[in-house]
Motif scaffolding. Structure first.
Motif, short mmCIF file in Angstrom:
data_model
loop_
_atom_site.label_atom_id
_atom_site.label_comp_id
_atom_site.label_asym_id
_atom_site.label_seq_id
_atom_site.Cartn_x
_atom_site.Cartn_y
_atom_site.Cartn_z
N ILE A 1 67.80 60.78 59.83
CA ILE A 1 68.18 59.11 58.79
C ILE A 1 69.37 59.27 57.72
CG2 ILE A 1 68.09 56.80 58.09
CD1 ILE A 1 66.09 56.14 60.38
N PHE B 1 59.48 58.64 64.76
CA PHE B 1 60.58 59.13 64.36
C PHE B 1 60.06 60.67 63.23
CE2 PHE B 1 62.36 58.97 59.32
CZ PHE B 1 63.20 59.38 59.71
N LEU C 1 64.24 60.16 56.05
CA LEU C 1 64.67 58.72 56.84
C LEU C 1 65.94 58.45 55.55
CD1 LEU C 1 64.41 56.03 57.23
CD2 LEU C 1 62.61 55.43 55.39
N MET D 1 67.83 52.36 51.09
CA MET D 1 67.14 51.84 51.90
C MET D 1 67.75 50.38 52.41
SD MET D 1 66.08 53.36 54.53
CE MET D 1 65.20 52.00 55.41
N GLN E 1 66.66 48.84 55.85
CA GLN E 1 65.12 48.54 55.79
C GLN E 1 65.65 47.72 57.19
OE1 GLN E 1 63.11 47.62 52.63
NE2 GLN E 1 61.48 47.15 53.88
N PHE F 1 66.34 49.18 60.37
CA PHE F 1 65.65 50.19 60.83
C PHE F 1 64.08 49.46 61.34
CE2 PHE F 1 68.67 52.77 59.50
CZ PHE F 1 69.33 54.15 60.31
N ALA G 1 56.12 57.96 62.47
CA ALA G 1 56.82 58.37 62.00
C ALA G 1 55.95 59.72 61.13
CB ALA G 1 57.68 57.51 60.59
N ASP H 1 62.35 63.41 51.87
CA ASP H 1 61.40 62.20 51.77
C ASP H 1 60.38 62.29 50.63
OD1 ASP H 1 62.56 60.91 53.75
OD2 ASP H 1 61.03 61.73 55.44
N GLU I 1 57.88 52.04 54.86
CA GLU I 1 57.65 52.57 56.62
C GLU I 1 56.69 51.57 56.84
OE1 GLU I 1 58.21 56.52 57.75
OE2 GLU I 1 59.57 57.14 56.01
N TRP J 1 56.18 50.37 60.68
CA TRP J 1 55.87 52.17 61.76
C TRP J 1 55.14 52.06 61.01
CZ3 TRP J 1 61.55 55.01 60.38
CH2 TRP J 1 62.33 54.35 60.88
#
Length: 412
Positions: free
Chosen positions: A178, A206, A210, A218, A222, A225, A236, A242, A266, A271
Motif C-alpha cells: 500500500i 494483505f 502498509l 496512515m 486508516q 482501509f 496481514a 514496515d 492494523e 486485520w
C-alpha cells in the motif's frame, strides 16, 4: 573534499550527456530561421539548468515528499531520455567514422558515390530517431504519473485436487504494498478499496508494506482501509518497509515504538496479523491452514525477520496450506525445497518496478533481471506462487505499463 570532487565528476558527466544530446537538437534545427533556432536553444538550456538545479539544491527547499519525487521524476527522466538520444548519436558517429576511414584508406575512384554523399541527411534521420526514442521514454514517465491510482483487477481461478470441497468457490482478495506515505489523494485510494469490496470477497489477504517508514503515514488512510471487511476475516503480514529500516531514528526504542504502533493500527482496522504464526480457516466444517511470515528475502540487502519453521509448526495435519510471504524470492529459496506441502504462496514486494509492458501473451519489465518471479502466477509441480503488482507506489510517483493491482483469487 571527497564529496566536492565526487559532485564535480557528476556535474561533468551530466554536462557531457547534455552536450552530446544537444547535437541532435542542433542538427535538426540548423536550417531554421535564426530567431526560431535561438528559442529552441534557450528552451533546451533553461530546462536543463532547471533540472540540475532541482537535483543539486532541492534538498534545501521546503517541499513535500510528493513534490520532491515529482521533481526528481521530471529531472531524472529527462536525463534518461538524453542518454537514449546519445546512444543513437553514437551510432551515427560510428557510421560517420566508418565513412571517414573508407574515404581515407580507399584508393581514389574506388569509393562509391553513395558513400561519398552520405552525410547530413542521414545524420538528421538518426538525430530525429534518437530524439523520438528519448522523448517516448520521457513522455511515458510523465504520463505514468497519471496512472498511480488506476487500479486494475486481476482475476485468477485456481484448482487444487487436495483443497477440501467446502473451500471450492471461496473468493479471496489480495492487496499488497500500500505504501500509504506516497499517497496524496484519499478519494482515489478509497475508490480502489471500494473496487476490492465490490468483488464480494470471502476473505482478504494483505501481503505487507502498509507504509514507507512511519506509522503516521496512515493518519489519513486508516478509516479508508478499515473498510476492507470479509466474512472469513482480513489477514496481514509485515513487509520490509514496515520495520522502519530505511529511515533515521533517534533511538532503537523509537524505531520499536513505530513498529508497535503500526501493528496496533492494523489491529484497530480489524486485520489479524500473522507474524511468524498460523491460523486455521474453517468453512462448512472443513479446515485449511493459513500461514504468515514476517519479511524474508533471499537477496542480501533485504531483511530476514521471517521464521517459516516456527509459523509452519502445528499445520502438518491440515490437507491444504496457504502462505503469506512478502518477498517472492522466499518461494524458491526456502518454501519449495523445504515445505513442499505449502500449495499456494502469496507475495508482493516487486511492484513490477512500476515500469514495463504487459499485453496478452507478452510481459516484460526490468524487474525480471532482479526477480525470477516478479508479477502474476507461477507454478512448480504442485506448488503455486502469486506475486501481486502492488496497490501503491514508492519512489517514482507513477506506473508505466505495470498498473496498481487488486487480485481476486477464486478457488474452483
Amino acid at each position: 573534499m571527497f564529496s566536492l570532487l565526487r559532485n564535480s565528476w557528476v556535474i561533468l558527466l551530466l554536462l557531457a550527456i547534455d552536450w552530446y544530446a544537444f547535437q541532435a537538437v542542433r542538427t535538426l534545427v540548423h536550417e531554421w530561421h535564426g530567431r526560431a533556432r535561438l528559442v529552441v536553444y534557450l528552451a533546451y538550456g533553461l530546462f536543463s539548468l532547471g533540472s540540475y538545479a532541482f537535483l543539486f539544491f532541492s534538498g534545501a527547499w521546503h517541499l513535500s515528499s510528493h513534490q520532491r519525487m515529482t521533481g526528481y521524476t521530471i529531472a531524472i527522466g529527462a536525463i534518461l531520455g538524453k542518454i537514449l538520444v546519445d546512444v543513437w548519436l553514437l551510432l551515427d558517429d560510428i557510421r560517420r567514422g566508418i565513412v571517414w576511414l573508407t574515404r581515407l584508406w580507399a584508393p581514389h575512384g574506388e569509393v562509391s558515390d553513395a558513400v561519398r554523399d552520405a552525410s547530413i541527411s542521414r545524420s538528421q534521420f538518426l538525430s530525429a530517431a534518437g530524439l523520438i526514442v528519448g522523448g517516448v521514454l520521457y513522455g511515458s514517465l510523465l504520463y505514468g504519473m497519471s496512472n498511480k491510482y488506476r487500479y486494475r483487477i486481476h482475476h485468477i481461478q485456481l484448482h487444487f485436487p487436495d483443497l477440501p470441497e467446502a473451500f471450492r468457490g471461496m473468493r479471496a482478495v489480495q492487496i499488497s504494498d500500500i505504501h500509504a506515505g506516497s499517497f496524496t489523494r484519499p478519494d482515489k485510494v478509497a475508490r480502489g478499496v471500494k473496487m476490492a469490496m465490490d468483488l464480494k470477497p470471502d476473505i482478504i489477504f494483505f501481503t505487507g508494506d502498509l507504509i514507507n517508514n512511519h506509522h503516521e503515514e496512515m493518519e489519513d488512510y486508516q478509516e479508508i482501509f478499515a473498510q476492507l471487511k470479509a466474512p472469513m476475516g482480513v489477514y496481514a503480514i509485515l513487509g520490509n518497509h514496515d520495520y522502519g529500516d530505511y529511515t533515521h531514528w533517534p533511538s532503537p526504542e523509537a524505531k520499536a515504538e513505530n513498529l508497535a504502533r503500526l501493528k496496533q493500527i492494523e489491529a484497530d482496522m480489524g486485520w489479524q496479523m500473522l507474524n511468524n504464526a498460523h491460523t486455521v480457516l474453517e468453512r462448512k466444517g472443513q479446515q485449511i491452514a493459513l500461514i504468515g511470515v514476517e519479511n524474508w528475502s533471499a537477496l542480501r540487502h533485504f531483511s530476514r525477520y521471517g521464521d517459516l519453521k516456527k509459523a509452519y509448526t502445528g499445520t502438518e495435519a491440515y490437507p491444504f496450506k496457504i502462505l503469506l510471504s512478502h518477498d517472492p524470492t522466499h518461494w524458491d529459496a526456502q518454501v519449495r525445497p523445504e515445505f513442499p506441502d505449502i500449495q499456494l504462496t502469496l507475495s508482493g514486494h516487486t511492484h513490477g518496478f512500476q515500469f514495463g509492458v504487459e499485453i496478452p501473451g507478452f510481459k516484460w519489465s526490468p524487474c525480471e533481471y532482479v526477480y525470477k518471479e516478479w508479477a502474476g502466477l507461477y507454478r512448480q509441480g504442485n506448488q503455486y506462487l502469486y506475486v501481486n503488482r502492488g496497490y501503491g507506489f514508492i519512489g517514482y510517483p507513477g506506473r508505466v505499463g505495470i498498473l496498481p493491482e487488486i487480485t481476486l483469487i477464486e478457488f474452483v
